[in-house]
Write a protein that holds these residues in place. Structure first.
Motif, PDB file in Angstrom:
ATOM      1  N   TRP A  77      72.480  -9.267 111.095  1.00 45.30           N
ATOM      2  CA  TRP A  77      71.420  -8.625 110.308  1.00 45.30           C
ATOM      3  C   TRP A  77      71.705  -8.739 108.817  1.00 45.30           C
ATOM      4  O   TRP A  77      72.843  -8.875 108.394  1.00 45.30           O
ATOM      5  CB  TRP A  77      71.219  -7.170 110.723  1.00 45.30           C
ATOM      6  CG  TRP A  77      72.307  -6.209 110.308  1.00 45.30           C
ATOM      7  CD1 TRP A  77      73.519  -6.053 110.894  1.00 45.30           C
ATOM      8  CD2 TRP A  77      72.269  -5.283 109.211  1.00 45.30           C
ATOM      9  NE1 TRP A  77      74.245  -5.079 110.253  1.00 45.30           N
ATOM     10  CE2 TRP A  77      73.506  -4.593 109.216  1.00 45.30           C
ATOM     11  CE3 TRP A  77      71.318  -4.970 108.241  1.00 45.30           C
ATOM     12  CZ2 TRP A  77      73.810  -3.605 108.272  1.00 45.30           C
ATOM     13  CZ3 TRP A  77      71.635  -3.986 107.309  1.00 45.30           C
ATOM     14  CH2 TRP A  77      72.860  -3.316 107.327  1.00 45.30           C
ATOM     15  N   GLN A  79      69.358  -7.879 104.767  1.00 48.05           N
ATOM     16  CA  GLN A  79      68.247  -7.079 104.232  1.00 48.05           C
ATOM     17  C   GLN A  79      67.747  -7.654 102.919  1.00 48.05           C
ATOM     18  O   GLN A  79      68.451  -8.382 102.215  1.00 48.05           O
ATOM     19  CB  GLN A  79      68.693  -5.628 104.030  1.00 48.05           C
ATOM     20  CG  GLN A  79      69.855  -5.462 103.070  1.00 48.05           C
ATOM     21  CD  GLN A  79      70.392  -4.035 103.090  1.00 48.05           C
ATOM     22  OE1 GLN A  79      69.657  -3.086 102.867  1.00 48.05           O
ATOM     23  NE2 GLN A  79      71.684  -3.896 103.364  1.00 48.05           N
ATOM     24  N   PHE A  83      62.723  -5.301 103.588  1.00 52.10           N
ATOM     25  CA  PHE A  83      62.962  -5.401 105.035  1.00 52.10           C
ATOM     26  C   PHE A  83      64.448  -5.357 105.404  1.00 52.10           C
ATOM     27  O   PHE A  83      65.304  -5.805 104.643  1.00 52.10           O
ATOM     28  CB  PHE A  83      62.403  -6.724 105.585  1.00 52.10           C
ATOM     29  CG  PHE A  83      60.902  -6.789 105.595  1.00 52.10           C
ATOM     30  CD1 PHE A  83      60.171  -6.252 106.647  1.00 52.10           C
ATOM     31  CD2 PHE A  83      60.212  -7.394 104.549  1.00 52.10           C
ATOM     32  CE1 PHE A  83      58.788  -6.315 106.657  1.00 52.10           C
ATOM     33  CE2 PHE A  83      58.822  -7.455 104.548  1.00 52.10           C
ATOM     34  CZ  PHE A  83      58.101  -6.919 105.609  1.00 52.10           C
ATOM     35  N   LYS A  85      66.458  -7.158 108.396  1.00 49.97           N
ATOM     36  CA  LYS A  85      66.148  -8.278 109.297  1.00 49.97           C
ATOM     37  C   LYS A  85      67.256  -8.418 110.340  1.00 49.97           C
ATOM     38  O   LYS A  85      68.427  -8.512 109.981  1.00 49.97           O
ATOM     39  CB  LYS A  85      66.046  -9.582 108.498  1.00 49.97           C
ATOM     40  CG  LYS A  85      65.071  -9.492 107.334  1.00 49.97           C
ATOM     41  CD  LYS A  85      65.220 -10.712 106.428  1.00 49.97           C
ATOM     42  CE  LYS A  85      64.389 -10.554 105.163  1.00 49.97           C
ATOM     43  NZ  LYS A  85      64.547 -11.683 104.249  1.00 49.97           N
ATOM     44  N   TYR A  87      68.651 -10.695 113.506  1.00 47.64           N
ATOM     45  CA  TYR A  87      68.552 -12.039 114.082  1.00 47.64           C
ATOM     46  C   TYR A  87      69.209 -12.053 115.466  1.00 47.64           C
ATOM     47  O   TYR A  87      70.382 -11.704 115.598  1.00 47.64           O
ATOM     48  CB  TYR A  87      69.267 -13.067 113.196  1.00 47.64           C
ATOM     49  CG  TYR A  87      68.699 -13.173 111.803  1.00 47.64           C
ATOM     50  CD1 TYR A  87      67.743 -14.142 111.495  1.00 47.64           C
ATOM     51  CD2 TYR A  87      69.129 -12.314 110.776  1.00 47.64           C
ATOM     52  CE1 TYR A  87      67.215 -14.245 110.210  1.00 47.64           C
ATOM     53  CE2 TYR A  87      68.606 -12.416 109.489  1.00 47.64           C
ATOM     54  CZ  TYR A  87      67.656 -13.381 109.218  1.00 47.64           C
ATOM     55  OH  TYR A  87      67.136 -13.483 107.944  1.00 47.64           O
ATOM     56  N   SER A 138      56.328  -3.174 110.312  1.00 50.12           N
ATOM     57  CA  SER A 138      57.397  -3.911 111.005  1.00 50.12           C
ATOM     58  C   SER A 138      56.802  -4.935 111.966  1.00 50.12           C
ATOM     59  O   SER A 138      55.702  -4.753 112.477  1.00 50.12           O
ATOM     60  CB  SER A 138      58.296  -2.936 111.762  1.00 50.12           C
ATOM     61  OG  SER A 138      58.910  -2.025 110.868  1.00 50.12           O
ATOM     62  N   LYS A 140      57.771  -8.978 114.364  1.00 49.88           N
ATOM     63  CA  LYS A 140      58.778  -9.927 114.863  1.00 49.88           C
ATOM     64  C   LYS A 140      58.268 -11.351 114.668  1.00 49.88           C
ATOM     65  O   LYS A 140      57.060 -11.595 114.568  1.00 49.88           O
ATOM     66  CB  LYS A 140      59.114  -9.668 116.335  1.00 49.88           C
ATOM     67  CG  LYS A 140      57.928  -9.575 117.283  1.00 49.88           C
ATOM     68  CD  LYS A 140      57.601 -10.878 117.991  1.00 49.88           C
ATOM     69  CE  LYS A 140      56.561 -10.642 119.094  1.00 49.88           C
ATOM     70  NZ  LYS A 140      55.489 -11.540 119.192  1.00 49.88           N
ATOM     71  N   LEU A 148      63.491 -13.071 115.319  1.00 49.07           N
ATOM     72  CA  LEU A 148      63.734 -12.350 114.067  1.00 49.07           C
ATOM     73  C   LEU A 148      62.912 -11.064 114.088  1.00 49.07           C
ATOM     74  O   LEU A 148      61.696 -11.090 114.231  1.00 49.07           O
ATOM     75  CB  LEU A 148      63.326 -13.231 112.875  1.00 49.07           C
ATOM     76  CG  LEU A 148      63.281 -12.567 111.494  1.00 49.07           C
ATOM     77  CD1 LEU A 148      64.629 -11.991 111.106  1.00 49.07           C
ATOM     78  CD2 LEU A 148      62.802 -13.555 110.435  1.00 49.07           C
ATOM     79  N   LEU A 150      61.750  -7.817 112.004  1.00 45.53           N
ATOM     80  CA  LEU A 150      61.606  -7.368 110.611  1.00 45.53           C
ATOM     81  C   LEU A 150      61.252  -5.884 110.586  1.00 45.53           C
ATOM     82  O   LEU A 150      60.142  -5.493 110.948  1.00 45.53           O
ATOM     83  CB  LEU A 150      60.503  -8.181 109.919  1.00 45.53           C
ATOM     84  CG  LEU A 150      60.787  -9.688 109.793  1.00 45.53           C
ATOM     85  CD1 LEU A 150      59.500 -10.469 109.674  1.00 45.53           C
ATOM     86  CD2 LEU A 150      61.692  -9.964 108.605  1.00 45.53           C
ATOM     87  N   ARG A 152      60.395  -2.843 108.399  1.00 44.37           N
ATOM     88  CA  ARG A 152      59.937  -2.564 107.028  1.00 44.37           C
ATOM     89  C   ARG A 152      60.541  -1.236 106.548  1.00 44.37           C
ATOM     90  O   ARG A 152      60.336  -0.184 107.162  1.00 44.37           O
ATOM     91  CB  ARG A 152      58.408  -2.477 107.006  1.00 44.37           C
ATOM     92  CG  ARG A 152      57.798  -2.155 105.650  1.00 44.37           C
ATOM     93  CD  ARG A 152      57.938  -3.320 104.690  1.00 44.37           C
ATOM     94  NE  ARG A 152      57.406  -3.007 103.370  1.00 44.37           N
ATOM     95  CZ  ARG A 152      56.329  -3.596 102.840  1.00 44.37           C
ATOM     96  NH1 ARG A 152      55.692  -4.527 103.511  1.00 44.37           N
ATOM     97  NH2 ARG A 152      55.925  -3.268 101.643  1.00 44.37           N
TER      98      ARG A 152
END
Length: 225
Positions: A77, A79, A83, A85, A87, A138, A140, A148, A150, A152
């Motif tokens: 992860w 940021q 966001f 993020k 993975y 938020s 994906k 991924l 995301l 928010r």
């Protein structure tokens, strides 16, 4: 077994210790040993599961994989200002229908379900996110071999030092004042030695008494497991 004995000894010493400084140091050591024991148990279970999987012949595995759900534990992860993020690497995920990749968000959690990828489903649930997220903002994305997620940030331009509240608490508990690379037994000895050397006569007597009593208890074989 060695770690378990260290843990029992710390507990015995904690029962006897009356000085705040001694108790704080021993409590930190207790948390560290408990974390290490937990990690070793998880590693053993994982190794056992991998061994069982590797021993299954292909002909037996094939018919039962469709209902099998794998829990995802590996992820990365980072940021940005807006966001957080996450993975997740899943080989071939870009080749299945996008509706097979489902993410559900709440203000402090998300859960991912990937259905029917190479005959298996994959799930990941992350609760107690460090800070609130916007559910509507938020989303994906599915990329080559990667999902991924995301999240928010509700408060933009704020830095997340950890992904979850639990991770924060664990990491902060694990910040002892002595060298973390040493053997757990050695760490306990160093803590007690330092307190003993810096302490006054009362503190030295307390440690000596607790140490002797814990050794006697171990010698009698009434250490609880």
């Amino acid at each position: 077994v060695k770690l378990q004995k260290d843990l029992e000894e710390v507990k015995v010493l904690l029962e006897k210790a009356t000085r705040k400084r001694v108790r704080d140091a021993l409590t930190t050591e207790k948390s560290k040993i408990e974390t290490e024991i937990k990690n070793k148990v998880q590693q053993k279970s994982q190794r056992k599961a991998e061994l069982v999987d590797s021993e299954k012949p292909a002909a037996v595995v094939a018919p039962i994989t469709t209902g099998y759900t794998v829990k995802i534990s590996n992820y990365g992860w980072d940021q940005s200002d807006k966001f957080v993020k996450i993975y997740i690497t899943l080989t071939g995920v870009h080749q299945i229908p996008t509706e097979n990749v489902q993410v559900h968000f709440t203000e402090r959690s998300f859960d991912l379900l990937v259905k029917n990828l190479n005959g298996k489903s994959y799930s990941m649930i992350v609760n107690n996110l460090l800070k609130p997220i916007s559910v509507e903002g938020s989303s994906k994305k599915v990329k080559t071999d990667t999902v991924l997620i995301l999240c928010r940030k509700k408060a933009e331009n704020t830095r997340w030092d950890y992904l979850t509240q639990v991770e924060k608490e664990c990491k902060e508990k694990e910040k002892p004042s002595y060298d973390t690379e040493t053997d757990p037994s050695e760490g306990l000895m160093n803590v007690l030695k330092k307190i003993y050397e810096d302490g006054d006569d009362d503190m030295k007597r307390t440690i000596n008494k607790a140490w002797v009593e814990s050794r006697e208890k171990q010698a009698k074989g009434d250490t609880e497991f």
